[in-house]
Design a protein around this motif. Structure first.
Motif, PDB file in Angstrom:
ATOM      1  N   LYS A   1       0.842  -1.200   0.000  1.00  0.00           N
ATOM      2  CA  LYS A   1       0.000   0.000   0.000  1.00  0.00           C
ATOM      3  C   LYS A   1       0.879   1.252   0.000  1.00  0.00           C
ATOM      4  CE  LYS A   1      -3.719   2.249   2.542  1.00  0.00           C
ATOM      5  NZ  LYS A   1      -4.611   2.186   3.691  1.00  0.00           N
TER       6      LYS A   1
ATOM      7  N   LEU B   1       1.155   4.137  -2.929  1.00  0.00           N
ATOM      8  CA  LEU B   1       0.976   5.568  -2.668  1.00  0.00           C
ATOM      9  C   LEU B   1       2.146   6.371  -3.223  1.00  0.00           C
ATOM     10  CD1 LEU B   1      -0.391   5.419   0.988  1.00  0.00           C
ATOM     11  CD2 LEU B   1      -1.643   6.248  -1.028  1.00  0.00           C
TER      12      LEU B   1
ATOM     13  N   SER C   1       2.136   6.528  -6.996  1.00  0.00           N
ATOM     14  CA  SER C   1       1.087   7.356  -7.605  1.00  0.00           C
ATOM     15  C   SER C   1       1.451   8.836  -7.619  1.00  0.00           C
ATOM     16  CB  SER C   1      -0.250   7.119  -6.911  1.00  0.00           C
ATOM     17  OG  SER C   1      -0.221   7.618  -5.610  1.00  0.00           O
TER      18      SER C   1
ATOM     19  N   GLY D   1       0.498  14.375  -3.826  1.00  0.00           N
ATOM     20  CA  GLY D   1      -0.911  14.572  -3.538  1.00  0.00           C
ATOM     21  C   GLY D   1      -1.446  13.663  -2.452  1.00  0.00           C
ATOM     22  N   ASN D   2      -0.730  12.578  -2.146  1.00  0.00           N
ATOM     23  CA  ASN D   2      -1.231  11.652  -1.126  1.00  0.00           C
ATOM     24  C   ASN D   2      -0.296  11.586   0.092  1.00  0.00           C
ATOM     25  OD1 ASN D   2       0.931  10.001  -1.806  1.00  0.00           O
ATOM     26  ND2 ASN D   2      -0.278   8.735  -3.185  1.00  0.00           N
ATOM     27  N   GLU D   3       0.511  12.604   0.261  1.00  0.00           N
ATOM     28  CA  GLU D   3       1.459  12.613   1.373  1.00  0.00           C
ATOM     29  C   GLU D   3       0.788  12.442   2.738  1.00  0.00           C
ATOM     30  OE1 GLU D   3       3.415  14.469  -2.124  1.00  0.00           O
ATOM     31  OE2 GLU D   3       1.465  14.747  -1.172  1.00  0.00           O
TER      32      GLU D   3
ATOM     33  N   ASP E   1      -1.731  10.571   3.418  1.00  0.00           N
ATOM     34  CA  ASP E   1      -1.994   9.135   3.535  1.00  0.00           C
ATOM     35  C   ASP E   1      -0.715   8.372   3.861  1.00  0.00           C
ATOM     36  OD1 ASP E   1      -4.705   9.499   2.924  1.00  0.00           O
ATOM     37  OD2 ASP E   1      -4.292   9.367   0.770  1.00  0.00           O
ATOM     38  N   ARG E   2       0.365   8.762   3.210  1.00  0.00           N
ATOM     39  CA  ARG E   2       1.660   8.122   3.488  1.00  0.00           C
ATOM     40  C   ARG E   2       2.062   8.364   4.929  1.00  0.00           C
ATOM     41  NH1 ARG E   2       5.424  10.210  -1.472  1.00  0.00           N
ATOM     42  NH2 ARG E   2       3.770  10.341  -3.031  1.00  0.00           N
TER      43      ARG E   2
END
Length: 156
Positions: free
Chosen positions: A81, A85, A88, A91-93, A95-96
């Motif tokens: 996962k 992330l 991709s 923009g998803n920092e 979430d990381r």
């Protein structure tokens, strides 16, 4: 003259071979292939015209991080996962970060549990050292024979 994945003619690839990456990371060639199959790399690993994988230092750095995550108890699914992330892009920092914070909490809890275990073990070490030094170690935690109740021979 043909060029391979490393951009050099005639199969002379820049980068690292799978064997070299195995040596550097301590992972087996089999484990590296597993990582690739499971989508744990951040990019598709290019190959030479002869089909040999060509790794870059960034791949090694990523593998070393994954190794630390795995050694600290992160499940492969969570590493997958995290890799997805990162792959991709921006923009998803958040979430990381959340994923890493959760793992950090789990590792800290494990360290706390191990520290408590270490305190108990150290206490026993100190006790045994003292008894051995003082000559009083005989019988330390010696099991005593189990005493069974006698059967009354008149009752059968």
């Amino acid at each position: 003259m043909s060029e391979d994945a490393g951009g050099l003619p005639d199969g002379k690839a820049r980068g690292l071979s799978i064997g070299k990456v195995a040596d550097v990371t301590g992972l087996s060639v089999h484990a590296l292939r597993f990582f690739e199959r499971e989508g744990l790399f951040l990019r598709e690993i290019p190959r030479t015209g002869g089909g040999q994988r060509v790794y870059e230092q960034a791949d090694v750095d990523w593998l070393l991080l994954c190794g630390r995550l795995r050694d600290s108890g992160m499940p492969i699914a969570t590493i997958q996962k995290f890799a997805a992330l990162v792959r991709s892009g921006p923009g998803n920092e958040p979430d990381r970060l959340a994923l890493l914070q959760a793992h950090e909490r789990a590792v800290r809890a494990k360290i706390d549990d191990l520290s408590a275990c270490l305190e108990v073990i150290h206490g026993k070490v100190v006790t045994y050292e003292r008894h051995l030094r003082d000559g009083t170690a005989a019988g330390l935690w010696s099991p005593t024979p189990l005493t069974l109740p006698r059967r009354d021979s008149s009752v059968q």
